[in-house]
Design an enzyme around this catalytic site. Sequence first.
Site, PDB file in Angstrom:
ATOM      1  N   ASP A  35       0.826  -1.210   0.000  1.00  0.00           N
ATOM      2  CA  ASP A  35       0.000   0.000   0.000  1.00  0.00           C
ATOM      3  C   ASP A  35       0.864   1.265   0.000  1.00  0.00           C
ATOM      4  O   ASP A  35       0.402   2.347   0.335  1.00  0.00           O
ATOM      5  CB  ASP A  35      -0.961   0.007   1.201  1.00  0.00           C
ATOM      6  CG  ASP A  35      -0.212   0.018   2.530  1.00  0.00           C
ATOM      7  OD1 ASP A  35       1.029  -0.133   2.518  1.00  0.00           O
ATOM      8  OD2 ASP A  35      -0.878   0.161   3.575  1.00  0.00           O
ATOM      9  N   HIS A 239      21.073   3.800 -20.702  1.00  0.00           N
ATOM     10  CA  HIS A 239      20.194   4.107 -19.575  1.00  0.00           C
ATOM     11  C   HIS A 239      20.513   3.232 -18.369  1.00  0.00           C
ATOM     12  O   HIS A 239      19.628   2.675 -17.727  1.00  0.00           O
ATOM     13  CB  HIS A 239      18.723   3.957 -19.985  1.00  0.00           C
ATOM     14  CG  HIS A 239      18.250   5.027 -20.923  1.00  0.00           C
ATOM     15  ND1 HIS A 239      17.057   4.983 -21.576  1.00  0.00           N
ATOM     16  CD2 HIS A 239      18.833   6.186 -21.304  1.00  0.00           C
ATOM     17  CE1 HIS A 239      16.906   6.060 -22.329  1.00  0.00           C
ATOM     18  NE2 HIS A 239      17.981   6.809 -22.181  1.00  0.00           N
ATOM     19  N   ASP A 256      24.857  11.258 -15.870  1.00  0.00           N
ATOM     20  CA  ASP A 256      23.737  11.971 -16.494  1.00  0.00           C
ATOM     21  C   ASP A 256      22.735  12.270 -15.389  1.00  0.00           C
ATOM     22  O   ASP A 256      22.036  11.370 -14.909  1.00  0.00           O
ATOM     23  CB  ASP A 256      23.120  11.092 -17.581  1.00  0.00           C
ATOM     24  CG  ASP A 256      22.063  11.820 -18.416  1.00  0.00           C
ATOM     25  OD1 ASP A 256      21.538  12.845 -17.946  1.00  0.00           O
ATOM     26  OD2 ASP A 256      21.752  11.345 -19.524  1.00  0.00           O
ATOM     27  N   ASP A 267      19.070  18.923 -17.577  1.00  0.00           N
ATOM     28  CA  ASP A 267      19.479  17.616 -18.087  1.00  0.00           C
ATOM     29  C   ASP A 267      20.926  17.739 -18.533  1.00  0.00           C
ATOM     30  O   ASP A 267      21.217  18.301 -19.589  1.00  0.00           O
ATOM     31  CB  ASP A 267      18.561  17.208 -19.247  1.00  0.00           C
ATOM     32  CG  ASP A 267      18.822  15.787 -19.735  1.00  0.00           C
ATOM     33  OD1 ASP A 267      19.661  15.095 -19.132  1.00  0.00           O
ATOM     34  OD2 ASP A 267      18.189  15.381 -20.721  1.00  0.00           O
ATOM     35  N   HIS A 346      22.050   7.070 -30.863  1.00  0.00           N
ATOM     36  CA  HIS A 346      20.880   7.836 -30.424  1.00  0.00           C
ATOM     37  C   HIS A 346      20.868   9.228 -31.053  1.00  0.00           C
ATOM     38  O   HIS A 346      21.832   9.650 -31.703  1.00  0.00           O
ATOM     39  CB  HIS A 346      20.830   7.932 -28.892  1.00  0.00           C
ATOM     40  CG  HIS A 346      22.026   8.613 -28.267  1.00  0.00           C
ATOM     41  ND1 HIS A 346      22.191   9.978 -28.264  1.00  0.00           N
ATOM     42  CD2 HIS A 346      23.099   8.106 -27.619  1.00  0.00           C
ATOM     43  CE1 HIS A 346      23.303  10.279 -27.624  1.00  0.00           C
ATOM     44  NE2 HIS A 346      23.887   9.159 -27.230  1.00  0.00           N
ATOM     45  N   HIS A 350      16.728  16.678 -27.679  1.00  0.00           N
ATOM     46  CA  HIS A 350      15.288  16.608 -27.410  1.00  0.00           C
ATOM     47  C   HIS A 350      14.893  17.903 -26.708  1.00  0.00           C
ATOM     48  O   HIS A 350      15.726  18.610 -26.134  1.00  0.00           O
ATOM     49  CB  HIS A 350      14.926  15.379 -26.560  1.00  0.00           C
ATOM     50  CG  HIS A 350      15.668  15.275 -25.247  1.00  0.00           C
ATOM     51  ND1 HIS A 350      15.349  16.039 -24.138  1.00  0.00           N
ATOM     52  CD2 HIS A 350      16.705  14.490 -24.865  1.00  0.00           C
ATOM     53  CE1 HIS A 350      16.155  15.725 -23.139  1.00  0.00           C
ATOM     54  NE2 HIS A 350      17.002  14.791 -23.548  1.00  0.00           N
ATOM     55  N   HIS A 357      12.078  14.949 -21.389  1.00  0.00           N
ATOM     56  CA  HIS A 357      11.820  14.887 -22.825  1.00  0.00           C
ATOM     57  C   HIS A 357      10.530  15.666 -23.027  1.00  0.00           C
ATOM     58  O   HIS A 357       9.433  15.107 -22.978  1.00  0.00           O
ATOM     59  CB  HIS A 357      11.689  13.437 -23.305  1.00  0.00           C
ATOM     60  CG  HIS A 357      13.009  12.740 -23.427  1.00  0.00           C
ATOM     61  ND1 HIS A 357      13.482  12.233 -24.605  1.00  0.00           N
ATOM     62  CD2 HIS A 357      13.978  12.495 -22.511  1.00  0.00           C
ATOM     63  CE1 HIS A 357      14.672  11.691 -24.417  1.00  0.00           C
ATOM     64  NE2 HIS A 357      14.990  11.835 -23.151  1.00  0.00           N
ATOM     65  N   GLU A 380      23.572  16.427 -26.926  1.00  0.00           N
ATOM     66  CA  GLU A 380      24.231  15.370 -26.165  1.00  0.00           C
ATOM     67  C   GLU A 380      24.834  14.278 -27.051  1.00  0.00           C
ATOM     68  O   GLU A 380      24.401  13.124 -27.014  1.00  0.00           O
ATOM     69  CB  GLU A 380      23.255  14.740 -25.180  1.00  0.00           C
ATOM     70  CG  GLU A 380      21.904  14.352 -25.782  1.00  0.00           C
ATOM     71  CD  GLU A 380      20.957  13.768 -24.751  1.00  0.00           C
ATOM     72  OE1 GLU A 380      21.326  12.795 -24.069  1.00  0.00           O
ATOM     73  OE2 GLU A 380      19.836  14.299 -24.624  1.00  0.00           O
ATOM     74  N   TYR A 384      30.223   5.251 -27.746  1.00  0.00           N
ATOM     75  CA  TYR A 384      30.093   4.129 -26.817  1.00  0.00           C
ATOM     76  C   TYR A 384      30.765   2.913 -27.446  1.00  0.00           C
ATOM     77  O   TYR A 384      30.314   2.397 -28.470  1.00  0.00           O
ATOM     78  CB  TYR A 384      28.620   3.845 -26.537  1.00  0.00           C
ATOM     79  CG  TYR A 384      27.842   5.110 -26.198  1.00  0.00           C
ATOM     80  CD1 TYR A 384      27.771   5.576 -24.882  1.00  0.00           C
ATOM     81  CD2 TYR A 384      27.222   5.846 -27.202  1.00  0.00           C
ATOM     82  CE1 TYR A 384      27.091   6.740 -24.578  1.00  0.00           C
ATOM     83  CE2 TYR A 384      26.529   7.015 -26.906  1.00  0.00           C
ATOM     84  CZ  TYR A 384      26.474   7.461 -25.601  1.00  0.00           C
ATOM     85  OH  TYR A 384      25.796   8.621 -25.307  1.00  0.00           O
ATOM     86  N   ARG A 402      29.637  10.609 -23.028  1.00  0.00           N
ATOM     87  CA  ARG A 402      28.551  11.484 -23.477  1.00  0.00           C
ATOM     88  C   ARG A 402      28.746  12.839 -22.812  1.00  0.00           C
ATOM     89  O   ARG A 402      29.130  12.914 -21.635  1.00  0.00           O
ATOM     90  CB  ARG A 402      27.180  10.905 -23.122  1.00  0.00           C
ATOM     91  CG  ARG A 402      26.009  11.756 -23.622  1.00  0.00           C
ATOM     92  CD  ARG A 402      24.669  11.016 -23.553  1.00  0.00           C
ATOM     93  NE  ARG A 402      24.254  10.648 -22.213  1.00  0.00           N
ATOM     94  CZ  ARG A 402      24.305   9.403 -21.734  1.00  0.00           C
ATOM     95  NH1 ARG A 402      24.791   8.410 -22.489  1.00  0.00           N
ATOM     96  NH2 ARG A 402      23.903   9.130 -20.512  1.00  0.00           N
ATOM     97  N   GLU A 404      26.586  16.506 -22.425  1.00  0.00           N
ATOM     98  CA  GLU A 404      25.244  17.071 -22.670  1.00  0.00           C
ATOM     99  C   GLU A 404      25.072  18.408 -21.971  1.00  0.00           C
ATOM    100  O   GLU A 404      25.397  18.558 -20.790  1.00  0.00           O
ATOM    101  CB  GLU A 404      24.184  16.095 -22.163  1.00  0.00           C
ATOM    102  CG  GLU A 404      22.755  16.587 -22.278  1.00  0.00           C
ATOM    103  CD  GLU A 404      21.763  15.589 -21.713  1.00  0.00           C
ATOM    104  OE1 GLU A 404      20.580  15.652 -22.112  1.00  0.00           O
ATOM    105  OE2 GLU A 404      22.163  14.752 -20.867  1.00  0.00           O
TER     106      GLU A 404
END
Length: 436
Positions: A35, A239, A256, A267, A346, A350, A357, A380, A384, A402, A404
């Site tokens: 709950d 991710h 990130d 971001d 990628h 965005h 996003h 970004e 990789y 990366r 960004e």
Amino acid sequence: MNRTLYETNRKAFLEALGKDAAIVFSAEHHLRNGDAEYLYRQNSDFLYLSGWKDPDAVLLFRPQSEQPFVMFVQPKDRSKEIWTGRRPGPVGAVEDFGASAAYPISELRKRLPSLLQGFPRLHHCFAQNAENDKILMKALASARKLAKGNGMSYPEVFLDLSHTLHRLRLYKRPEEIEIMRKAAAITNEAHRAAMTITKPGVHEYELESIISHTFRKNGAVGTGYTSIVGGGENAVILHYIENDAVLEDDTLVCVDAGCEYQWYTADVTRTWPVNGTFNSAQKRLYEAVLKSQYAAIDAARVGNQFLDVHHAAIESLVESLIELGFLEGEVQEHVAEQSYRKWYMHGTSHWLGMDVHDVGPYAAMGESIALEPGMVLTIEPGLYVAGDDEDAPEEFRGMGIRIEDDILISADGPVNLTEAVPKTVADIEAHMGAAQ
């Protein structure tokens, strides 16, 4: 609560609606387990138009009527407030949130049919919540019956809310940009703090912890999304959110993370050496990504298209992949064949705002949308390289990089809202070295 901002947003939305009505439902509760619920976060459309953060609520917009902004909300209930916190109630909705009229949420089904009369077109995010759609369909059936007796129109044409509201949200007002600058400043402090404690033997979750702590101590709601802290080969997973590995010497860590401040998020991604100094291979691959990002940022100008930013990043990355020995041949040939996608899979950008996003179209009439002042997007690029990638030069295997930043489109050129976060090799090494 910035009441003036929400009033301005509502005024623009009502003008955009013209003679149409619109309805916006609050976000649902979600159980974590048993709950216990996840921390509640309001629907961004709902926040944008009202600032109302509590669940079980509905916004109804009726332009050019005596009651253009109607709210249905949780009623005051002392017994329930003991458990879940204070409620503004219908009175608070009017006095503090600017509603023209407000009613308990329990009266929605009864009042909605008559409130929808006189509006032949209705804007709503259909097919997102079956129960909300069911409530609305029953109200429309009742409005149709009422129309037989009083001759008034009722919604017979339906439009997705994105055609009006989401286009408004794409362009940030000065007040919104100031909030995003604050989110960027807090995020800068958090990334710097994470760099400061980084060294071999530290766990990824220790960086995540100090980032979250820095967000909250500066008044942020928390993270705008689940933080990614990937050391070594974990950075190759785009991710990666487990954040439980030990950081090893002579590897990189990709972080990130961005805070949510007053419902707007930053971001930011940075990649830095665990031991504080880039080795030769790390530096070469890192500077290839950084060069690509600079090229993409320079393309983020009024008059260019959204995809121009991505194309600038790709061309630069392909040039570097050829120079570093990943590819052979001509740049445009590899761009056309997309042979770079093994190492850069990628998009480059965005939209950014209340959602990480954020909403807003990326294309119109079959073409990439033109960049205009007030838009905010991320830039970004990354590379990789899996540890077992036999197509890559051995010295670069196992690296994920990366970089960004959050870029505001302005008439005077791109404005980097997150430029204060250390990014060059020299600045990162200097910041980490000062902490030793």
